[in-house]
Design a protein around this motif. Structure first.
Motif: not given
Length: 107
Positions: A72-74, A86-91
């Motif tokens: 946490n954070p994750l 459309n594409g890669p992302s970090h959340f």
């Protein structure tokens, strides 16, 4: 992987899979926010509007989701599809009292 994902984040991911905007918004604290590449949307009403226009309203899908930074954070990395981005992302999610306090989207 699901054992690494806190319940609040799992509820949000399930809501995206099920295209359920109400459930997605409910995963957030009342004063929680989404930071979408520097644009902030705070509170349930603004998160709902953002999701209607940018996420669930665009039939977003997440595939090949992996936890890249546990805790946490994750942070998860996922391939976003749908009628919008459309594409890669970090959340990156911050969680407090079993609710998401922030979700930050980056490359």
């Amino acid at each position: 992987m699901s054992e690494q994902i806190p319940a609040a984040v799992q509820r949000a991911l399930t809501a995206i899979d099920e295209q359920d905007n109400d459930a997605f918004v409910a995963a957030f604290a009342a004063d929680g926010y989404v930071d979408d590449w520097g644009r902030q949307f705070r509170g349930h009403d603004r998160i709902r509007s953002w999701s209607e226009n940018e996420l669930i309203g665009k039939q977003a899908t997440f595939t090949d989701t992996e936890v890249s930074t546990p805790g946490n954070p994750l942070t998860i990395v996922t391939q976003v599809g749908g009628a919008g981005y459309n594409g890669p992302s970090h959340f990156t999610f911050d969680i407090e009292n079993d609710q998401i306090t922030s979700m930050t989207i980056t490359a």
